[in-house]
Design a protein around this motif. Structure first.
Motif, PDB file in Angstrom:
ATOM      1  N   GLU A  55       1.251  -1.460  -0.080  1.00 59.28           N
ATOM      2  CA  GLU A  55       0.153  -0.346   0.094  1.00 59.28           C
ATOM      3  C   GLU A  55       0.592   1.587   0.268  1.00 59.28           C
ATOM      4  O   GLU A  55       0.078   2.260  -0.580  1.00 59.28           O
ATOM      5  CB  GLU A  55      -0.346   0.514   1.052  1.00 59.28           C
ATOM      6  N   ARG A  56       1.379   1.414   0.931  1.00 57.40           N
ATOM      7  CA  ARG A  56       3.067   2.150   0.915  1.00 57.40           C
ATOM      8  C   ARG A  56       3.392   2.671  -0.467  1.00 57.40           C
ATOM      9  O   ARG A  56       3.779   3.301  -0.976  1.00 57.40           O
ATOM     10  CB  ARG A  56       3.472   2.253   1.941  1.00 57.40           C
ATOM     11  N   PHE A  57       4.136   1.452  -1.222  1.00 55.73           N
ATOM     12  CA  PHE A  57       4.836   1.179  -2.138  1.00 55.73           C
ATOM     13  C   PHE A  57       3.682   1.426  -3.473  1.00 55.73           C
ATOM     14  O   PHE A  57       4.211   2.940  -3.857  1.00 55.73           O
ATOM     15  CB  PHE A  57       4.874  -0.247  -2.751  1.00 55.73           C
ATOM     16  N   ASP A  58       3.013   1.617  -3.413  1.00 60.09           N
ATOM     17  CA  ASP A  58       1.848   1.711  -4.518  1.00 60.09           C
ATOM     18  C   ASP A  58       1.034   3.510  -4.438  1.00 60.09           C
ATOM     19  O   ASP A  58       0.975   4.115  -5.652  1.00 60.09           O
ATOM     20  CB  ASP A  58       0.500   1.156  -4.258  1.00 60.09           C
ATOM     21  N   ARG A  59       1.360   4.012  -3.050  1.00 60.21           N
ATOM     22  CA  ARG A  59       0.989   5.633  -2.842  1.00 60.21           C
ATOM     23  C   ARG A  59       1.964   6.017  -2.812  1.00 60.21           C
ATOM     24  O   ARG A  59       1.639   7.039  -3.674  1.00 60.21           O
ATOM     25  CB  ARG A  59       0.188   5.653  -0.940  1.00 60.21           C
ATOM     26  N   HIS A  60       3.519   5.274  -2.552  1.00 65.61           N
ATOM     27  CA  HIS A  60       4.721   6.193  -3.278  1.00 65.61           C
ATOM     28  C   HIS A  60       4.660   6.947  -5.029  1.00 65.61           C
ATOM     29  O   HIS A  60       4.872   7.712  -5.250  1.00 65.61           O
ATOM     30  CB  HIS A  60       6.021   5.122  -2.761  1.00 65.61           C
ATOM     31  N   ILE A  61       4.081   5.876  -5.317  1.00 63.73           N
ATOM     32  CA  ILE A  61       4.343   5.894  -7.090  1.00 63.73           C
ATOM     33  C   ILE A  61       3.734   7.101  -7.810  1.00 63.73           C
ATOM     34  O   ILE A  61       4.177   7.833  -8.554  1.00 63.73           O
ATOM     35  CB  ILE A  61       3.774   4.322  -7.636  1.00 63.73           C
ATOM     36  N   GLU A  62       2.583   7.164  -6.981  1.00 65.61           N
ATOM     37  CA  GLU A  62       0.836   7.903  -7.509  1.00 65.61           C
ATOM     38  C   GLU A  62       1.340   9.534  -6.707  1.00 65.61           C
ATOM     39  O   GLU A  62       1.278  10.355  -7.367  1.00 65.61           O
ATOM     40  CB  GLU A  62      -0.543   7.777  -6.548  1.00 65.61           C
ATOM     41  N   LYS A  63       2.033   9.089  -5.727  1.00 61.12           N
ATOM     42  CA  LYS A  63       2.383  10.407  -4.745  1.00 61.12           C
ATOM     43  C   LYS A  63       3.802  10.961  -5.524  1.00 61.12           C
ATOM     44  O   LYS A  63       3.579  13.016  -5.987  1.00 61.12           O
ATOM     45  CB  LYS A  63       3.192  10.432  -3.595  1.00 61.12           C
ATOM     46  N   ILE A  64       4.614  10.313  -6.069  1.00 59.47           N
ATOM     47  CA  ILE A  64       5.754  11.323  -7.026  1.00 59.47           C
ATOM     48  C   ILE A  64       5.713  12.352  -8.456  1.00 59.47           C
ATOM     49  O   ILE A  64       5.903  12.401  -8.548  1.00 59.47           O
ATOM     50  CB  ILE A  64       6.889  10.164  -7.172  1.00 59.47           C
ATOM     51  N   LYS A  65       4.409  11.311  -8.499  1.00 69.23           N
ATOM     52  CA  LYS A  65       3.372  10.987 -10.286  1.00 69.23           C
ATOM     53  C   LYS A  65       2.994  12.584 -10.149  1.00 69.23           C
ATOM     54  O   LYS A  65       2.942  13.924 -10.946  1.00 69.23           O
ATOM     55  CB  LYS A  65       2.633  10.629 -11.063  1.00 69.23           C
ATOM     56  N   ARG A  66       1.917  13.017  -9.375  1.00 73.11           N
ATOM     57  CA  ARG A  66       1.486  13.665  -8.465  1.00 73.11           C
ATOM     58  C   ARG A  66       2.546  15.379  -8.165  1.00 73.11           C
ATOM     59  O   ARG A  66       1.933  16.641  -8.535  1.00 73.11           O
ATOM     60  CB  ARG A  66       0.289  13.656  -7.892  1.00 73.11           C
ATOM     61  N   GLN A  67       2.801  14.711  -7.155  1.00 76.29           N
ATOM     62  CA  GLN A  67       3.705  16.019  -6.343  1.00 76.29           C
ATOM     63  C   GLN A  67       5.062  16.778  -7.588  1.00 76.29           C
ATOM     64  O   GLN A  67       5.705  17.342  -7.392  1.00 76.29           O
ATOM     65  CB  GLN A  67       4.444  15.861  -5.032  1.00 76.29           C
ATOM     66  N   HIS A  68       5.801  15.447  -8.269  1.00 72.19           N
ATOM     67  CA  HIS A  68       6.628  15.482  -8.502  1.00 72.19           C
ATOM     68  C   HIS A  68       7.419  15.678 -10.066  1.00 72.19           C
ATOM     69  O   HIS A  68       8.154  15.844 -10.819  1.00 72.19           O
ATOM     70  CB  HIS A  68       7.984  14.799  -7.759  1.00 72.19           C
ATOM     71  N   ASP A  85      -0.313 -12.180 -11.789  1.00 75.00           N
ATOM     72  CA  ASP A  85      -1.213 -11.415 -12.455  1.00 75.00           C
ATOM     73  C   ASP A  85      -1.657  -9.978 -11.894  1.00 75.00           C
ATOM     74  O   ASP A  85      -1.273  -9.444 -12.244  1.00 75.00           O
ATOM     75  CB  ASP A  85      -2.486 -12.346 -12.556  1.00 75.00           C
ATOM     76  N   ALA A  86      -1.826  -9.877 -10.646  1.00 76.48           N
ATOM     77  CA  ALA A  86      -2.284  -8.512  -9.807  1.00 76.48           C
ATOM     78  C   ALA A  86      -0.452  -8.136 -10.036  1.00 76.48           C
ATOM     79  O   ALA A  86      -1.494  -6.669 -10.315  1.00 76.48           O
ATOM     80  CB  ALA A  86      -2.216  -8.901  -8.401  1.00 76.48           C
ATOM     81  N   HIS A  87       0.494  -8.084  -9.858  1.00 72.58           N
ATOM     82  CA  HIS A  87       0.914  -6.787  -9.813  1.00 72.58           C
ATOM     83  C   HIS A  87       1.660  -6.452 -11.220  1.00 72.58           C
ATOM     84  O   HIS A  87       1.708  -5.511 -11.759  1.00 72.58           O
ATOM     85  CB  HIS A  87       3.015  -7.514  -9.598  1.00 72.58           C
ATOM     86  N   ILE A  88       1.602  -7.545 -12.708  1.00 72.54           N
ATOM     87  CA  ILE A  88       1.216  -6.752 -13.785  1.00 72.54           C
ATOM     88  C   ILE A  88       0.118  -5.446 -13.669  1.00 72.54           C
ATOM     89  O   ILE A  88      -0.232  -4.976 -14.412  1.00 72.54           O
ATOM     90  CB  ILE A  88       1.224  -7.909 -14.746  1.00 72.54           C
ATOM     91  N   ARG A  89      -1.371  -5.520 -13.198  1.00 70.91           N
ATOM     92  CA  ARG A  89      -2.199  -5.171 -13.476  1.00 70.91           C
ATOM     93  C   ARG A  89      -1.791  -4.328 -12.837  1.00 70.91           C
ATOM     94  O   ARG A  89      -2.234  -2.607 -13.405  1.00 70.91           O
ATOM     95  CB  ARG A  89      -3.485  -6.192 -13.162  1.00 70.91           C
ATOM     96  N   MET A  90      -1.048  -3.983 -11.496  1.00 72.39           N
ATOM     97  CA  MET A  90      -0.328  -2.725 -10.505  1.00 72.39           C
ATOM     98  C   MET A  90       0.405  -2.697 -11.748  1.00 72.39           C
ATOM     99  O   MET A  90       0.399  -1.194 -11.757  1.00 72.39           O
ATOM    100  CB  MET A  90      -0.204  -3.537  -9.759  1.00 72.39           C
ATOM    101  N   ALA A  91       1.074  -2.533 -12.363  1.00 71.98           N
ATOM    102  CA  ALA A  91       2.029  -1.739 -13.039  1.00 71.98           C
ATOM    103  C   ALA A  91       0.739  -1.465 -14.684  1.00 71.98           C
ATOM    104  O   ALA A  91       1.512   0.191 -14.784  1.00 71.98           O
ATOM    105  CB  ALA A  91       2.979  -2.797 -14.089  1.00 71.98           C
ATOM    106  N   LEU A  92       0.206  -2.103 -15.069  1.00 66.24           N
ATOM    107  CA  LEU A  92      -0.699  -0.942 -15.747  1.00 66.24           C
ATOM    108  C   LEU A  92      -1.868   0.025 -15.197  1.00 66.24           C
ATOM    109  O   LEU A  92      -1.982   0.840 -15.994  1.00 66.24           O
ATOM    110  CB  LEU A  92      -1.417  -2.310 -16.893  1.00 66.24           C
ATOM    111  N   ARG A  93      -1.775  -0.149 -14.433  1.00 66.89           N
ATOM    112  CA  ARG A  93      -2.819   0.646 -13.840  1.00 66.89           C
ATOM    113  C   ARG A  93      -2.198   2.175 -13.067  1.00 66.89           C
ATOM    114  O   ARG A  93      -2.551   2.870 -13.435  1.00 66.89           O
ATOM    115  CB  ARG A  93      -3.626   0.108 -12.513  1.00 66.89           C
TER     116      ARG A  93
END
Length: 311
Positions: A55-68, A85-93
């Motif tokens: 959850e923190r990893f995923d949040r970090h990826i979104e955060k650096i895109k929005r803030q930086h 399967d799940a991690h591939i989907r996460m990458a594409l999202r």
């Protein structure tokens, strides 16, 4: 320079991906693993952010895109098979392409579902099928392609890689998580065989136990007797005598295929091709997934020639 994230940083195969990212002059910005024994990262990307919670990893990826405004280009996936399967989907999202270790997924219908998500996202899923980049395998494919014979090749595939008691306790010892022996240690061999010798025509399973499996496969251009094992007792005596714990052999019409060397740079070669847009995609990975799924689920029978180790 492309930005990468890596999931499964503490795993056995992760250092090859870290090296490949470094060797291709790209940057790792974040890594994830539930285990924190990831000191290997210091040798490659000491400045990468590391997380033990998804959850923190995923949040970090979104955060650096929005803030930086820092975009993520690729996610490298080195996690247990059932999580791919799940991690591939996460990458594409997250708007990134995926680079995933073998097996891409455990079931053929998972490939079809991912293909739909790939189309919707506009991103690319890349499978690591490194044997296709091995020079000896490439030369074999050229030889088979150029051959004018209508006779099928006779092949014996033998792969014994000893594993200790830990194996059964880990996720690899669970068929639901690893896909079993044929999937976990054999899928790249089956990919190589179908890549060189054509579509599968027949599949028979003669032996299927927790630590070994064997059977017969017939392709358009080859008949294959195969044996896979993690039991050190299956090692040939001459291999035991020199203290070696792994035995790999492929004979083609009684001639040994020499491919014991040349493995160290295959992940880097894979990344180089992916970065050029020449990675192996879903449909290329699907054939071997269909083969191992059948091996895992088909009833045992005595059809087809048996491998010498099970006669």
């Amino acid at each position: 320079m492309k930005n990468f994230a890596l999931i499964g940083a503490a795993g056995y195969i992760a250092p090859r991906h870290l090296k490949a990212i470094k060797d291709t002059n790209n940057n790792l910005i974040a890594a994830l693993d539930k285990f924190d024994s990831v000191g290997i990262m210091d040798s490659y990307f000491p400045s990468a952010d590391f997380f033990v919670e998804f959850e923190r990893f995923d949040r970090h990826i979104e955060k650096i895109k929005r803030q930086h405004n820092q975009t993520l280009d690729y996610v490298s996936i080195c996690t247990p098979n059932y999580l791919h399967d799940a991690h591939i989907r996460m990458a594409l999202r997250r708007g990134a392409d995926a680079i995933c270790e073998k097996p891409l997924v455990l079931n053929p219908w998972n490939v079809d579902a991912l293909a739909e998500i790939e189309r919707e996202s506009g991103q690319k899923i890349n499978a690591i099928l490194q044997l296709r980049l091995h020079e000896s395998i490439i030369q074999l494919k050229k030889k088979v392609t150029a051959s004018k014979t209508s006779e099928k090749y006779d092949i014996d595939l033998t792969y014994i890689t000893s594993r200790g008691n830990w194996y059964d306790i880990s996720w690899k010892g669970s068929d639901e998580k690893s896909g079993g022996i044929a999937t976990n240690i054999g899928v790249h061999f089956y990919d190589m065989l179908t890549w060189i010798f054509g579509n599968i025509q027949e599949s028979n399973v003669h032996l299927r136990e927790k630590n070994k499996a064997a059977g017969y496969l017939e392709f358009e251009n080859a008949r294959v007797r195969w044996f896979l094992s993690i039991d050190e007792n299956d090692l040939p005596n001459e291999i035991k005598a020199i203290g070696q714990r792994t035995f790999r052999s492929i004979t083609i019409d009684n001639e040994e295929l020499e491919f014991s060397k040349g493995f160290t740079e295959l992940h880097t070669k894979s990344y180089e091709q992916i970065l050029k847009g020449n990675g192996f995609g879903l449909q290329e990975a699907k054939k071997s997934i269909e083969i191992v799924h059948a091996i895992r689920n088909n009833a045992l029978n005595n059809l087809g020639e048996k491998h010498p180790f099970v006669m």
